[in-house]
Each structure stands twice: as C-alpha cells, then as structure tokens.
Enzyme design. Structure first.
Site, PDB file in Angstrom:
ATOM      1  N   GLU A 151      -3.003 -28.555  -9.144  1.00 42.03           N
ATOM      2  CA  GLU A 151      -2.748 -27.971  -7.820  1.00 42.03           C
ATOM      3  C   GLU A 151      -3.842 -28.263  -6.784  1.00 42.03           C
ATOM      4  OE1 GLU A 151      -2.805 -23.960  -6.975  1.00 42.03           O
ATOM      5  OE2 GLU A 151      -4.897 -23.760  -7.498  1.00 42.03           O
ATOM      6  N   ASP A 211      -7.633 -27.584 -13.744  1.00 44.30           N
ATOM      7  CA  ASP A 211      -7.347 -27.994 -12.366  1.00 44.30           C
ATOM      8  C   ASP A 211      -8.018 -29.313 -11.964  1.00 44.30           C
ATOM      9  OD1 ASP A 211      -7.334 -25.263 -13.082  1.00 44.30           O
ATOM     10  OD2 ASP A 211      -7.263 -24.621 -11.002  1.00 44.30           O
ATOM     11  N   HIS A 234      -2.188 -22.928  -4.704  1.00 38.78           N
ATOM     12  CA  HIS A 234      -2.181 -24.019  -3.707  1.00 38.78           C
ATOM     13  C   HIS A 234      -0.954 -24.926  -3.818  1.00 38.78           C
ATOM     14  CE1 HIS A 234      -6.032 -23.201  -1.915  1.00 38.78           C
ATOM     15  NE2 HIS A 234      -6.617 -23.163  -3.094  1.00 38.78           N
TER      16      HIS A 234
END
Ligand code: FE2
Length: 266
Positions: free
Chosen positions: A39, A8, A69
C-alpha cells in the site's frame, strides 16, 4: 508448504528491491506462495498503481494486500475490481470497491487471504473484532481452505496481539503491517497459529519508517519542509516465512525474514 509474507513496500527503493531479488529469494528459501502488502509502493510512498501490481505479479508475488493508503492513487479504485489478486481491508465501510478476502489455489492447495484494518489510531472503518467474528462464523480452516493468512493492518501492538490470539487455531498465520518496523516476536501461538506483531517494511531503513529522515524530523519540529518523499537508499526486505502443516492447516514453524539493506543479518 512454505509461505512468505512481506511487509509494506515503500517507494521505488522497496519496489526495485523486490523486482531485482524476489525470484531468486523464492528459490533460495524454497517458497511456494507469496503475499506482499504494497500500500506504500508508489514512488510517492502512498498508494499503489496497476503497473506496480503487474510488476510484482511478474516477479513471483501471488497476492497483494493493502491498508489505509489503498485509495491514495485513484486509478486503483477501478483496477481492484478487475484484479482478483489485489485485496483491500475487509472492514472498510461499504460500499467500497474490491474485496478483503479471497481463496487462491496453488498446487491443488487452497489458501485463504484475509486483509483487516485496526480501529485504534486508524482511519474509521467497521469494528475489526466484529468483522473477524463474523468471518470465523462463515469460514473454517480445513473446510473452506487448507491455510488462512491474515494481514492485520494496524497501529498499536495490543490490538494486533489481541487479533492474533482471537484467530489462534483458526488461521495459519496472523501478521501485522503498517508500522514499518519489524517486531522480534515471531512465534507459534498455543493453538498453532503463527504470529508476528509487525512484519516491518520493504524499504530503506535509513529513514523514518521509509520516508526521508530530514523531512520527517522537520515535520515533527513543525518546520516547513519540502515535499515529503520516500528515502532512496538500498531497501531491506522484511517479513515472515511460515512452514505450514497440510494435515492441520496450522503452522509448524515461523521465522522472521530479513534480506539486504541496513537490517540485513547476512
Ligand atoms: Fe498503512
């Protein structure tokens, strides 16, 4: 073939580390294909935008995956249907924009990328094991694609572990995302699937999972705090590299990948 999966990306710190270093890192590490979970790449630390996606594609990213998200920056909802290289979890409740699986071709090699989201301590979505079962009934390694990479976006290690074993022998790599902390368990499972419980984040580790540490502590202590925002120090790029076997579609070897910032081993 060698594939890099990066965990991420968080905020400007993570995004700029990718923009400034990815192309040279791909050369140094002889990477053929790159998947990034983005995200949290927006400057707010939640969601992502069309501009971020386009910047990442320009610097060597082949596919972007997401998680809980994905819709936090609303414009992405219309962009995702136009951009084949951007995925959202396959087991979101339908109807949802976008898709959770696609097959990409590079150098005449077909690479399937599947994005799934866990059910434990996550936003409600379809049962991930049922989704995985149905998927494996419809698609087969070395028939539909040469390699399959699964991004499992989940909170708990046991659920991720179970999905890893469930795909063992049927995917090239199963890697967890979402917790933003890399686990030290990269290995090839008994039937040939590479696995790491969590890839970690591409963000500033002098933080609480990428967010400003003082604000995070205040939040846990239920104190008023100013608006929560991502930490701004130098990011570490975290993920896994998998050496793929073209004969079997499985993994020859898997390595944790850490570059720069606080976690750097260099
Ligand atoms: Fe997440």
């Amino acid at each position: 073939m060698r594939i890099l999966f990066l965990g991420d990306v968080v905020g400007i710190s993570g995004s700029s580390k990718i923009k400034e270093n990815l192309l040279s890192q791909l050369k140094i590490n002889k990477i053929d294909f790159v998947i990034v979970n983005a995200e949290n790449a927006d400057e707010t630390g939640v969601g992502l935008t069309k501009e971020i996606c386009e910047d990442f594609f320009k610097c060597g990213v082949d596919v972007i995956t997401t998680g809980n998200h994905v819709w936090d920056q609303k414009d992405i909802m219309s962009f995702i249907d136009k951009e084949n290289r951007l995925l959202r979890p396959k087991n979101l409740f339908e109807p949802a924009p976008g898709k959770g699986f696609e097959i990409y071709t590079t150098k005449n090699i077909k690479i399937g990328v599947l994005n799934l989201m866990g059910n434990v301590f996550m936003k409600k979505c379809d049962d991930v094991f049922e989704t995985a079962k149905k998927f494996m009934g419809n698609y087969k390694l070395k028939e539909d694609y040469d390699f399959l990479i699964v991004d499992f976006h989940g909170e708990i290690t046991s659920e991720k572990n179970a999905i890893g074993h469930y795909f063992d022998g049927k995917a090239t790599l199963v890697v967890g995302t979402h917790t933003h902390i890399p686990t030290n368990d990269a290995r090839v499972l008994n039937n040939g699937t590479a696995y790491q419980t969590d890839a970690g984040m591409c963000g500033d580790y002098d933080s609480v999972i990428g967010m400003n540490k003082i604000n995070s502590i205040n939040k846990f202590m239920k104190k008023d705090s100013i608006k929560h925002y991502p930490a701004k120090g130098e990011a570490t790029l975290s993920g896994v590299i998998v050496d793929c076997n073209i004969e079997t579609g499985l993994a020859n070897k898997v390595y944790s990948y850490i570059f720069g910032g606080q976690l750097s081993k260099n």
